[in-house]
Write a protein that holds these residues in place. Structure first.
Motif, PDB file in Angstrom:
ATOM      1  N   UNK A   1       0.840  -1.201   0.000  1.00 18.58           N
ATOM      2  CA  UNK A   1       0.000   0.000   0.000  1.00 18.58           C
ATOM      3  C   UNK A   1       0.871   1.245   0.000  1.00 18.58           C
ATOM      4  N   UNK A   2       1.836   1.282   0.904  1.00 16.43           N
ATOM      5  CA  UNK A   2       2.712   2.457   1.014  1.00 16.43           C
ATOM      6  C   UNK A   2       3.506   2.657  -0.268  1.00 16.43           C
TER       7      UNK A   2
ATOM      8  N   UNK B   1       1.177   4.077  -2.923  1.00 16.92           N
ATOM      9  CA  UNK B   1       0.767   5.455  -2.643  1.00 16.92           C
ATOM     10  C   UNK B   1       1.894   6.464  -2.831  1.00 16.92           C
ATOM     11  N   UNK B   2       3.135   6.029  -2.775  1.00 12.79           N
ATOM     12  CA  UNK B   2       4.225   6.978  -3.022  1.00 12.79           C
ATOM     13  C   UNK B   2       4.232   7.430  -4.474  1.00 12.79           C
ATOM     14  N   UNK B   3       3.678   6.620  -5.362  1.00 17.49           N
ATOM     15  CA  UNK B   3       3.644   7.000  -6.776  1.00 17.49           C
ATOM     16  C   UNK B   3       2.272   7.471  -7.228  1.00 17.49           C
ATOM     17  N   UNK B   4       1.225   7.072  -6.517  1.00 18.66           N
ATOM     18  CA  UNK B   4      -0.145   7.436  -6.892  1.00 18.66           C
ATOM     19  C   UNK B   4      -0.893   7.857  -5.635  1.00 18.66           C
TER      20      UNK B   4
ATOM     21  N   UNK C   1       3.469  12.721   6.932  1.00 17.76           N
ATOM     22  CA  UNK C   1       4.018  11.797   7.936  1.00 17.76           C
ATOM     23  C   UNK C   1       4.223  10.408   7.337  1.00 17.76           C
ATOM     24  N   UNK C   2       3.286  10.002   6.477  1.00 20.03           N
ATOM     25  CA  UNK C   2       3.420   8.715   5.799  1.00 20.03           C
ATOM     26  C   UNK C   2       4.611   8.679   4.863  1.00 20.03           C
ATOM     27  N   UNK C   3       4.809   9.763   4.117  1.00 15.05           N
ATOM     28  CA  UNK C   3       5.954   9.839   3.209  1.00 15.05           C
ATOM     29  C   UNK C   3       7.262   9.793   4.009  1.00 15.05           C
TER      30      UNK C   3
END
Length: 103
Positions: A24-25, A28-31, A83-85
Protein backbone atom coordinates in the motif's frame (compact mmCIF):
# COMPACT_ATOMS: atom_id res chain seq x y z
CA UNK A 1 18.81 4.33 13.65
CA UNK A 2 20.82 1.46 15.06
CA UNK A 3 24.35 2.78 14.51
CA UNK A 4 25.92 0.48 17.11
CA UNK A 5 24.49 -2.67 15.57
CA UNK A 6 23.55 -2.37 11.88
CA UNK A 7 21.53 -5.59 12.13
CA UNK A 8 19.29 -4.36 14.95
CA UNK A 9 15.71 -4.75 13.78
CA UNK A 10 14.06 -2.84 16.63
CA UNK A 11 13.80 0.46 14.75
CA UNK A 12 12.02 -1.03 11.71
CA UNK A 13 8.54 0.50 11.54
CA UNK A 14 6.17 -2.45 12.09
CA UNK A 15 3.21 -0.44 10.79
CA UNK A 16 4.83 -0.23 7.35
CA UNK A 17 6.70 -3.52 7.44
CA UNK A 18 3.63 -5.76 7.14
CA UNK A 19 3.47 -7.22 3.61
CA UNK A 20 0.16 -5.70 2.54
CA UNK A 21 0.86 -2.36 4.22
CA UNK A 22 4.25 -2.32 2.51
CA UNK A 23 2.53 -2.70 -0.86
CA UNK A 24 0.00 0.00 0.00
CA UNK A 25 2.71 2.46 1.01
CA UNK A 26 4.81 1.69 -2.07
CA UNK A 27 1.86 2.26 -4.38
CA UNK A 28 0.77 5.46 -2.64
CA UNK A 29 4.22 6.98 -3.02
CA UNK A 30 3.64 7.00 -6.78
CA UNK A 31 -0.15 7.44 -6.89
CA UNK A 32 -1.76 9.62 -4.26
CA UNK A 33 -4.64 9.77 -3.98
CA UNK A 34 -5.59 6.27 -5.02
CA UNK A 35 -9.16 5.10 -5.44
CA UNK A 36 -9.98 2.21 -3.09
CA UNK A 37 -10.85 -0.24 -5.89
CA UNK A 38 -7.70 0.63 -7.83
CA UNK A 39 -5.56 0.16 -4.72
CA UNK A 40 -7.30 -3.14 -3.93
CA UNK A 41 -6.48 -4.45 -7.42
CA UNK A 42 -2.87 -3.25 -7.34
CA UNK A 43 -2.03 -4.88 -4.00
CA UNK A 44 -4.20 -7.97 -4.50
CA UNK A 45 -6.34 -7.55 -1.39
CA UNK A 46 -9.96 -8.18 -0.52
CA UNK A 47 -12.20 -5.29 0.52
CA UNK A 48 -12.12 -6.28 4.18
CA UNK A 49 -8.40 -6.98 4.30
CA UNK A 50 -7.54 -3.69 2.62
CA UNK A 51 -9.88 -1.78 4.93
CA UNK A 52 -8.25 -3.32 8.00
CA UNK A 53 -4.74 -2.43 6.87
CA UNK A 54 -5.75 1.07 5.77
CA UNK A 55 -7.22 1.63 9.23
CA UNK A 56 -3.86 0.73 10.81
CA UNK A 57 -2.05 3.12 8.48
CA UNK A 58 -4.63 5.82 9.18
CA UNK A 59 -4.28 5.36 12.95
CA UNK A 60 -0.51 5.83 12.53
CA UNK A 61 -1.14 9.04 10.59
CA UNK A 62 0.40 7.61 7.40
CA UNK A 63 -2.71 7.82 5.22
CA UNK A 64 -5.84 9.94 5.08
CA UNK A 65 -9.12 8.45 3.91
CA UNK A 66 -11.67 10.60 2.09
CA UNK A 67 -15.15 9.35 1.29
CA UNK A 68 -17.20 11.21 -1.30
CA UNK A 69 -19.72 10.70 -4.04
CA UNK A 70 -19.03 10.81 -7.75
CA UNK A 71 -22.44 11.24 -9.23
CA UNK A 72 -24.53 8.91 -7.10
CA UNK A 73 -21.75 6.41 -6.49
CA UNK A 74 -19.66 6.38 -3.31
CA UNK A 75 -15.92 6.69 -3.79
CA UNK A 76 -13.15 6.23 -1.23
CA UNK A 77 -9.85 7.95 -1.90
CA UNK A 78 -6.64 7.19 -0.02
CA UNK A 79 -3.97 9.86 0.37
CA UNK A 80 -0.41 9.41 1.59
CA UNK A 81 0.24 12.03 4.28
CA UNK A 82 3.48 13.91 4.82
CA UNK A 83 4.02 11.80 7.94
CA UNK A 84 3.42 8.72 5.80
CA UNK A 85 5.95 9.84 3.21
CA UNK A 86 8.51 10.51 5.98
CA UNK A 87 7.81 7.09 7.51
CA UNK A 88 8.23 5.44 4.11
CA UNK A 89 11.57 7.18 3.49
CA UNK A 90 12.78 6.18 6.97
CA UNK A 91 11.73 2.57 6.32
CA UNK A 92 13.59 2.56 2.98
CA UNK A 93 16.68 4.05 4.63
CA UNK A 94 16.61 1.35 7.31
CA UNK A 95 16.26 -1.44 4.73
CA UNK A 96 19.16 0.00 2.72
CA UNK A 97 21.31 0.16 5.88
CA UNK A 98 20.56 -3.51 6.58
CA UNK A 99 21.48 -4.46 3.03
CA UNK A 100 24.72 -2.49 3.18
CA UNK A 101 25.62 -4.16 6.46
CA UNK A 102 25.04 -7.59 4.91
CA UNK A 103 27.43 -6.98 2.00
Amino acid sequence: MASENPFDHNDIDDVIHGRLRLGIMAYLTSVSPAIFGELKDKVGATDGNLSTHLRKLEEAGYVRIEKRFVGKRPQTRVFLTEEGRAGWVAWLDRMQALMRAAE
